[in-house]
Design an enzyme around this catalytic site. Structure first.
Site, PDB file in Angstrom:
ATOM      1  N   TYR A 143       0.844  -1.219   0.053  1.00 30.99           N
ATOM      2  CA  TYR A 143      -0.078   0.180  -0.059  1.00 30.99           C
ATOM      3  C   TYR A 143       0.960   1.208  -0.112  1.00 30.99           C
ATOM      4  O   TYR A 143       1.983   1.315   0.617  1.00 30.99           O
ATOM      5  CB  TYR A 143      -0.917   0.078   1.169  1.00 30.99           C
ATOM      6  CG  TYR A 143      -1.642   1.291   1.415  1.00 30.99           C
ATOM      7  CD1 TYR A 143      -2.782   1.485   0.492  1.00 30.99           C
ATOM      8  CD2 TYR A 143      -1.464   2.169   2.404  1.00 30.99           C
ATOM      9  CE1 TYR A 143      -3.762   2.499   0.708  1.00 30.99           C
ATOM     10  CE2 TYR A 143      -2.452   3.156   2.639  1.00 30.99           C
ATOM     11  CZ  TYR A 143      -3.439   3.369   1.546  1.00 30.99           C
ATOM     12  OH  TYR A 143      -4.314   4.480   1.860  1.00 30.99           O
ATOM     13  N   ASP A 238       9.061   3.019  -0.405  1.00 28.75           N
ATOM     14  CA  ASP A 238       8.004   3.513   0.455  1.00 28.75           C
ATOM     15  C   ASP A 238       8.387   2.958   2.130  1.00 28.75           C
ATOM     16  O   ASP A 238       7.948   1.879   2.319  1.00 28.75           O
ATOM     17  CB  ASP A 238       6.620   3.123  -0.058  1.00 28.75           C
ATOM     18  CG  ASP A 238       5.586   3.537   1.038  1.00 28.75           C
ATOM     19  OD1 ASP A 238       5.942   4.022   1.996  1.00 28.75           O
ATOM     20  OD2 ASP A 238       4.431   3.407   0.313  1.00 28.75           O
ATOM     21  N   LYS A 266       4.505   8.550   9.009  1.00 29.74           N
ATOM     22  CA  LYS A 266       4.054   7.904  10.364  1.00 29.74           C
ATOM     23  C   LYS A 266       5.062   8.383  11.354  1.00 29.74           C
ATOM     24  O   LYS A 266       4.866   9.346  11.958  1.00 29.74           O
ATOM     25  CB  LYS A 266       3.918   6.321  10.162  1.00 29.74           C
ATOM     26  CG  LYS A 266       2.779   6.019   9.060  1.00 29.74           C
ATOM     27  CD  LYS A 266       2.358   4.546   9.330  1.00 29.74           C
ATOM     28  CE  LYS A 266       0.994   4.549   8.475  1.00 29.74           C
ATOM     29  NZ  LYS A 266       1.003   3.781   7.397  1.00 29.74           N
TER      30      LYS A 266
HETATM   31  C1  PLP Z   1       0.316   4.192   5.706  1.00 30.72           C
HETATM   32  C2  PLP Z   1       1.070   4.137   4.638  1.00 30.72           C
HETATM   33  C3  PLP Z   1       0.918   5.258   3.467  1.00 30.72           C
HETATM   34  C4  PLP Z   1      -0.186   6.191   3.445  1.00 30.72           C
HETATM   35  O1  PLP Z   1       0.203   7.154   4.337  1.00 30.72           O
HETATM   36  P1  PLP Z   1      -0.924   8.096   5.081  1.00 30.72           P
HETATM   37  O2  PLP Z   1      -0.226   9.077   5.829  1.00 30.72           O
HETATM   38  O3  PLP Z   1      -2.030   7.007   5.671  1.00 30.72           O
HETATM   39  O4  PLP Z   1      -1.387   8.702   3.682  1.00 30.72           O
HETATM   40  C5  PLP Z   1       1.739   4.893   2.721  1.00 30.72           C
HETATM   41  N1  PLP Z   1       2.640   3.922   2.395  1.00 30.72           N
HETATM   42  C6  PLP Z   1       2.925   3.061   3.252  1.00 30.72           C
HETATM   43  C7  PLP Z   1       3.853   2.065   3.299  1.00 30.72           C
HETATM   44  C8  PLP Z   1       2.004   2.942   4.506  1.00 30.72           C
HETATM   45  O5  PLP Z   1       2.037   2.163   5.431  1.00 30.72           O
END
Ligand code: PLP
Length: 426
Positions: A143, A238, A266
């Site tokens: 994601y 990511d 995060k």
């Molecule tokens: C949580 C997450 C996102 C999205 O971040 P948001 O602050 O919720 O938009 C993107 N990539 C990864 C790997 C994530 O865990």
């Protein structure tokens, strides 16, 4: 669920789609309505009823120091009386950029945004602008936020073009996204054989946390680095979850594979809304206003978010945090695995440091297809059993559990004991 959460949820559903501001919170995947939270401290959450839970969601990762870490709270309190947003540069942003670049090996420049979604979306635009190509490769079950190009499901068969992952994503956007199986270098090579000169970037969670935790094959990550270099495509890690979670320099430092661009979020906000993307100077200098690739944000670099993030990163940099988190992660997940085995259950535990997942499945879970073969009904019963005993897990069989420095031996042991009881009743 207590009476107060139920009343709030009924009301919320009248005003907010599904009653929540992010879908997973609604608990549909486990068939349990959400707890409404009133406060948090350390490793604990209190719901609207006033009942206390041990928290393994940790706001989906950010709260690595536990809730209300005294230094973070103090810094925010001091900063808030100086104003909450100026829309102009501050020293905090310079400090923040400096500490990120110091800690994350491949990052030479960085730009702050407000969420992980924005970070990934902007990194993709930058990669496309920089390479002059349109296609991207992503991996099923990874994601990267909900931007159109990244909300794409796998087409049928290897190396076919993606299909929209949601109504509202245009087909002619999705067709530029190629979605492949995580850990399968063969599929990546086939995709490059077929579309090589059109591929701008490969984006990957180096340690996937959004299909439950998957441990990467290091050769897979190294292979991604090689094939992108060979084809003049960019490699984007990511690390919105893994950054500052699995070590001070994230997965890239842990495995020694350096991407061109990195997405963060995060943890770097210390519990406030933040994201960031950055990487090689030559690429980042293409961003406006230095370069011609556009991206912007009214609240980007927000002083409160920078303050909370900076203190968090300094504590992570200067403390002996990661050894401690590894010990705690090991204690929790080996404990859970042992308890499940004692109850005669077949489980797979995937863990890297203080992030991990337990799947009800016989053999290994190494990609989305194998994760989906786990026993979801069994997970639902396990989840309910844990919730009844006041252990708060992520409400989905395909999410990670996170530990913080505030989770002590006592609460880890209590969690294992509760799991043992829950396993026995399955
Ligand atoms: C949580 C997450 C996102 C999205 O971040 P948001 O602050 O919720 O938009 C993107 N990539 C990864 C790997 C994530 O865990």
């Amino acid at each position: 669920m207590g009476e107060k959460s139920r009343i709030l949820f009924d009301k919320a559903r009248q005003y907010i789609p599904g009653g929540v501001n992010s879908p997973v919170r609604a608990g549909k995947a486990v068939g349990v309505d959400p707890l409404f939270i009133s406060r948090a401290e350390g490793c604990f959450l209190w719901d609207a009823e006033g009942d206390r839970y041990i928290d393994y969601v940790c706001s989906w990762g950010p709260m690595i120091l536990g809730h209300c870490h005294p230094e973070v709270v103090r810094a925010i309190e001091e900063r808030i009386s100086k104003g909450t947003s100026y829309g102009a540069p501050t020293d905090l942003e310079v400090d923040m950029a400096g500490i990120i670049i110091d800690m994350v090996p491949s990052m030479e420049m960085v730009r702050m945004v407000n969420s992980g979604t924005e970070a990934a979306m902007s990194a993709i635009r930058l990669a496309r602008g920089f390479t002059g190509r349109d296609k991207i490769i992503k991996f099923e079950g990874c994601y990267h936020g909900h931007a159109d190009s990244l909300l794409v499901s796998a087409g049928s068969g290897v190396a076919t073009l993606g299909i929209p992952g949601s109504p509202g994503v245009p087909e002619n956007v999705a067709q530029h996204t190629i979605s492949l199986s995580f850990n399968s270098l063969d599929e990546v090579h086939q995709a490059f054989d077929r579309f090589g000169a059109e591929i701008a970037a490969v984006i990957v969670e180096p340690i996937p946390g959004n299909m439950g935790v998957i441990v990467p094959n290091i050769e897979f990550l190294k292979g991604l680095r090689e094939v992108t270099l060979d084809n003049d495509a960019l490699l984007i890690f990511d690390e919105v979850i893994s950054g500052f979670r699995v070590g001070p320099g994230g997965a890239q430092e842990l495995y020694g594979v350096l991407p061109d661009l990195t997405c963060l979020g995060k943890i770097i906000g210390g519990g406030l809304p933040v994201g960031a993307f950055g990487g090689r100077r030559e690429i980042m200098e293409r961003m406006a206003p230095e370069g011609d690739i556009y991206q912007a944000g009214t609240l980007s670099g927000n002083p409160l978010a920078m303050t909370a993030g900076l203190v968090t990163l300094k504590v992570l940099r200067d403390g002996d945090i990661y050894e401690e988190l590894e010990k705690k992660g090991k204690a929790l997940f080996t404990g859970l695995e042992g308890a499940a085995r004692s109850a005669g259950l077949k489980v797979v535990v995937n863990r890297v440091g203080s992030m991990g997942s337990l799947f009800f499945k016989e053999d290994s879970v190494s990609d989305f297809a194998s994760a989906k073969k786990s026993d979801v009904e069994m997970f639902k019963r396990y989840y309910s059993g844990m919730l009844e005993q006041r252990i708060y897990l992520a409400p989905s069989p395909f999410e990670a559990s996170f530990l913080s420095t505030a989770h002590d031996e006592k609460c880890i042991q209590k969690t294992i004991d509760c799991a043992a009881a829950s396993f026995r009743s399955l």
